[in-house]
Design an enzyme around this catalytic site. Structure first.
Site, PDB file in Angstrom:
ATOM      1  N   PHE A 196     -11.482  -4.631  -5.423  1.00 48.46           N
ATOM      2  CA  PHE A 196     -11.461  -5.464  -4.219  1.00 48.46           C
ATOM      3  C   PHE A 196     -10.886  -4.605  -3.084  1.00 48.46           C
ATOM      4  O   PHE A 196      -9.882  -4.922  -2.467  1.00 48.46           O
ATOM      5  CB  PHE A 196     -10.622  -6.739  -4.412  1.00 48.46           C
ATOM      6  CG  PHE A 196     -11.032  -7.577  -5.587  1.00 48.46           C
ATOM      7  CD1 PHE A 196     -12.079  -8.492  -5.477  1.00 48.46           C
ATOM      8  CD2 PHE A 196     -10.376  -7.468  -6.806  1.00 48.46           C
ATOM      9  CE1 PHE A 196     -12.463  -9.283  -6.569  1.00 48.46           C
ATOM     10  CE2 PHE A 196     -10.758  -8.243  -7.901  1.00 48.46           C
ATOM     11  CZ  PHE A 196     -11.785  -9.155  -7.787  1.00 48.46           C
ATOM     12  N   ASP A 204      -6.648  -6.580  -6.017  1.00 55.02           N
ATOM     13  CA  ASP A 204      -6.246  -7.358  -4.822  1.00 55.02           C
ATOM     14  C   ASP A 204      -7.375  -8.303  -4.426  1.00 55.02           C
ATOM     15  O   ASP A 204      -8.017  -8.119  -3.386  1.00 55.02           O
ATOM     16  CB  ASP A 204      -5.906  -6.380  -3.688  1.00 55.02           C
ATOM     17  CG  ASP A 204      -5.389  -7.101  -2.454  1.00 55.02           C
ATOM     18  OD1 ASP A 204      -4.906  -8.240  -2.589  1.00 55.02           O
ATOM     19  OD2 ASP A 204      -5.459  -6.516  -1.348  1.00 55.02           O
ATOM     20  N   SER A 258     -17.668  -5.546  -2.687  1.00 56.73           N
ATOM     21  CA  SER A 258     -19.009  -6.128  -2.625  1.00 56.73           C
ATOM     22  C   SER A 258     -19.569  -6.212  -1.205  1.00 56.73           C
ATOM     23  O   SER A 258     -20.764  -6.401  -1.029  1.00 56.73           O
ATOM     24  CB  SER A 258     -18.999  -7.528  -3.258  1.00 56.73           C
ATOM     25  OG  SER A 258     -18.083  -8.348  -2.583  1.00 56.73           O
ATOM     26  N   ASN A 302     -19.835  -6.202  -7.945  1.00 57.42           N
ATOM     27  CA  ASN A 302     -18.941  -7.304  -8.246  1.00 57.42           C
ATOM     28  C   ASN A 302     -17.867  -6.804  -9.215  1.00 57.42           C
ATOM     29  O   ASN A 302     -18.199  -6.269 -10.280  1.00 57.42           O
ATOM     30  CB  ASN A 302     -19.782  -8.418  -8.887  1.00 57.42           C
ATOM     31  CG  ASN A 302     -18.955  -9.627  -9.224  1.00 57.42           C
ATOM     32  OD1 ASN A 302     -17.739  -9.563  -9.421  1.00 57.42           O
ATOM     33  ND2 ASN A 302     -19.613 -10.772  -9.288  1.00 57.42           N
ATOM     34  N   ARG A 305       0.848  -1.203   0.000  1.00 57.01           N
ATOM     35  CA  ARG A 305       0.000   0.000   0.000  1.00 57.01           C
ATOM     36  C   ARG A 305       0.880   1.248   0.000  1.00 57.01           C
ATOM     37  O   ARG A 305       0.602   2.219  -0.709  1.00 57.01           O
ATOM     38  CB  ARG A 305      -0.942  -0.010   1.213  1.00 57.01           C
ATOM     39  CG  ARG A 305      -2.140  -0.950   1.026  1.00 57.01           C
ATOM     40  CD  ARG A 305      -3.184  -0.764   2.114  1.00 57.01           C
ATOM     41  NE  ARG A 305      -2.703  -1.218   3.410  1.00 57.01           N
ATOM     42  CZ  ARG A 305      -2.985  -2.409   3.936  1.00 57.01           C
ATOM     43  NH1 ARG A 305      -3.777  -3.251   3.301  1.00 57.01           N
ATOM     44  NH2 ARG A 305      -2.506  -2.750   5.121  1.00 57.01           N
ATOM     45  N   CYS A 360      -3.273 -13.977  -3.616  1.00 60.74           N
ATOM     46  CA  CYS A 360      -2.906 -14.470  -2.281  1.00 60.74           C
ATOM     47  C   CYS A 360      -3.238 -15.955  -2.169  1.00 60.74           C
ATOM     48  O   CYS A 360      -3.328 -16.491  -1.069  1.00 60.74           O
ATOM     49  CB  CYS A 360      -3.597 -13.655  -1.194  1.00 60.74           C
ATOM     50  SG  CYS A 360      -5.378 -13.693  -1.289  1.00 60.74           S
TER      51      CYS A 360
HETATM   52  N1  SAH Z   1      -7.067  -4.449  -0.846  1.00 57.53           N
HETATM   53  C1  SAH Z   1      -7.615  -4.641   0.479  1.00 57.53           C
HETATM   54  C2  SAH Z   1      -7.834  -6.089   0.822  1.00 57.53           C
HETATM   55  C3  SAH Z   1      -8.727  -6.825  -0.168  1.00 57.53           C
HETATM   56  S1  SAH Z   1      -9.335  -8.355   0.415  1.00 57.53           S
HETATM   57  C4  SAH Z   1      -6.720  -3.955   1.516  1.00 57.53           C
HETATM   58  O1  SAH Z   1      -5.579  -3.576   1.194  1.00 57.53           O
HETATM   59  O2  SAH Z   1      -7.155  -3.789   2.644  1.00 57.53           O
HETATM   60  C5  SAH Z   1     -10.462  -8.769  -0.843  1.00 57.53           C
HETATM   61  C6  SAH Z   1     -11.787  -8.001  -0.793  1.00 57.53           C
HETATM   62  O3  SAH Z   1     -12.517  -8.344  -1.956  1.00 57.53           O
HETATM   63  C7  SAH Z   1     -12.677  -8.346   0.384  1.00 57.53           C
HETATM   64  O4  SAH Z   1     -13.003  -7.153   1.051  1.00 57.53           O
HETATM   65  C8  SAH Z   1     -13.950  -8.947  -0.243  1.00 57.53           C
HETATM   66  O5  SAH Z   1     -15.134  -8.554   0.427  1.00 57.53           O
HETATM   67  C9  SAH Z   1     -13.912  -8.379  -1.627  1.00 57.53           C
HETATM   68  N2  SAH Z   1     -14.531  -9.194  -2.710  1.00 57.53           N
HETATM   69  C10 SAH Z   1     -14.478 -10.530  -2.876  1.00 57.53           C
HETATM   70  N3  SAH Z   1     -15.040 -10.894  -4.061  1.00 57.53           N
HETATM   71  C11 SAH Z   1     -15.468  -9.740  -4.653  1.00 57.53           C
HETATM   72  C12 SAH Z   1     -16.093  -9.445  -5.900  1.00 57.53           C
HETATM   73  N4  SAH Z   1     -16.376 -10.420  -6.781  1.00 57.53           N
HETATM   74  N5  SAH Z   1     -16.364  -8.154  -6.197  1.00 57.53           N
HETATM   75  C13 SAH Z   1     -16.057  -7.159  -5.309  1.00 57.53           C
HETATM   76  N6  SAH Z   1     -15.433  -7.384  -4.138  1.00 57.53           N
HETATM   77  C14 SAH Z   1     -15.141  -8.649  -3.806  1.00 57.53           C
END
Ligand code: SAH
Length: 397
Positions: free
Chosen positions: A230, A301, A253, A280, A214, A341
């Site tokens: 995400f 991510d 989401s 999504n 980050r 991950c």
């Molecule tokens: N980048 C963030 C961590 C991401 S973890 C950070 O640095 O803090 C992944 C995230 O993706 C989670 O919050 C989860 O709720 C979300 N997620 C999972 N599948 C998804 C989708 N299809 N569309 C949108 N968000 C999604």
């Protein structure tokens, strides 16, 4: 006593995981208690906690003839804390007040995670053995780290697998009244700040494994309209905006994560430059492309698409799809920070998937940096499972 099958001792000397199929016989061990591990000829191999319920029935904690007690935990904890202090000294900084203090196998404490959130600790037990040792762990933490309030926040899935009731409560309050403990805490991931409410959200509150990445994004974001896909609680977007990105779009989401994202953007004084989209990512990327929206920086991510080896082919298709779409959204000279991950998706496979996506998108990409998990999540060469996060910072040529 747990006796290994012949030929299984070499692996057990460097890797802590013992599966039921490795075991010749085991005698007289209560679930979750310590067991002495010997090879087929009865020679001492180590000691760990045994649990007959999961296939991964024992994790070696020591290869010395020592008791797995409070003193043992103190020694291991103080090793973990010292390593982090030394790493900070090497970089001429102070040990951060936000970060992982104990990373399970990576710190020789399989089944235990401890995170520091400024003036409080979050404790996560992943095995029945560690859950049963919780009060000894708390004593050891107080002795090594000092008297800090501790929130126990176990992983639900681990609890189900291992057969223990996952905790989600303050277990050490240091005399603070309940009203103070329920308040959100604000932690600093320089130069930005995040709000955390213990017991609400994912992981132990933040994805600490992405902390260094980050900050990297914050340093390259100047002048780049950013897409944080995400986004969870908008960690990458906060850093990008603080680093000079003119605007950012966050896609997520989960409702509670979106609410926390808004609070973090506000806390950092950048909410007016952000757009928060509930949806999504797969659909939203397509929509942005259709709308002709373009970005100077895209962060992808996603959650782990492959939680098992069998899921790898489907996961690879998912990674390809989002990367392909993200690449199409890049302005000329735009950057893509893309992550996986999933332990089962190797660095090589991930690079292959990104290469395929680039070929389909018709974009030539330069590798600016290979990215991984923050250094406070140490990786053991002999325990590859300790290293799971991989990423690439790419630039459209
Ligand atoms: N980048 C963030 C961590 C991401 S973890 C950070 O640095 O803090 C992944 C995230 O993706 C989670 O919050 C989860 O709720 C979300 N997620 C999972 N599948 C998804 C989708 N299809 N569309 C949108 N968000 C999604």
């Amino acid at each position: 006593m747990l006796r290994l099958k012949r030929g299984r001792e070499d692996r057990a000397r460097v890797h802590p995981w013992i599966f039921k199929g490795d075991v010749a016989d085991v005698s007289d061990v209560a679930p979750g208690s310590a067991v002495t591990i010997v090879d087929a000829s009865g020679r001492f191999v180590g000691r760990g906690f045994f649990n007959p319920r999961p296939a991964l029935c024992c994790r070696v904690l020591t290869r010395r003839d020592e008791l797995l007690d409070r003193e043992f935990l103190k020694r291991r904890l103080s090793g973990a804390v010292t390593r982090r202090q030394e790493a900070a000294r090497d970089e001429a900084t102070v040990a951060p007040r936000l970060g992982r203090l104990v990373w399970s196998e990576g710190d020789g404490m399989a089944g235990l995670v401890v995170d520091r959130y400024d003036g409080a600790l979050v404790l996560q037990c992943l095995t029945l053995g560690m859950a049963r040792m919780r009060s000894a762990v708390l004593d050891a933490l107080a002795a090594v780290v000092g008297d800090l309030p501790v929130f126990a926040w176990d992983d639900e899935i681990a609890g189900r697998f291992e057969g223990f009731e996952p905790a989600r409560a303050w277990v050490t309050t240091c005399g603070l009244p309940p009203s103070r403990l329920e308040e959100p805490v604000v932690v600093e991931e320089t130069p930005v700040r995040f709000e955390v409410i213990f017991g609400h959200g994912q992981k132990t509150g933040l994805y600490l494994d992405q902390g260094e990445n980050r900050r990297t994004i914050g340093r390259v974001a100047r002048g780049r309209r950013t897409l944080d896909a995400f986004a969870y609680t908008a960690g990458f977007a906060c850093h990008a905006l603080a680093g000079g990105a003119p605007s950012a779009v966050c896609i997520e989401s989960s409702g509670p994560a979106l609410a926390a994202a808004r609070r973090n953007l506000e806390l950092n004084g950048v909410l007016h430059r952000a757009e928060i989209r509930s949806g999504n990512v797969f659909d939203e990327l397509r929509q942005l492309e259709r709308a002709g929206d373009r970005f100077g920086l895209v962060v992808l991510d996603p959650p782990p698409f492959a939680r098992s080896r069998d899921a790898v082919p489907a996961a690879a298709r998912g990674y390809k799809e989002i990367n392909l779409r993200a690449m199409r959204l890049l302005e000329p000279g735009g950057m893509l920070a893309t992550f996986s991950c999933s332990y089962h998706v190797s660095e090589e496979l991930f690079a292959d998937v990104c290469r395929d996506a680039a070929a389909d998108a018709g974009v030539t990409l330069r590798v600016l940096r290979r990215l991984g998990q923050s250094r406070d999540h140490p990786v053991l060469l002999t325990v590859p499972e300790t290293g799971y996060l991989k990423g690439l910072l790419l630039e459209a040529v």
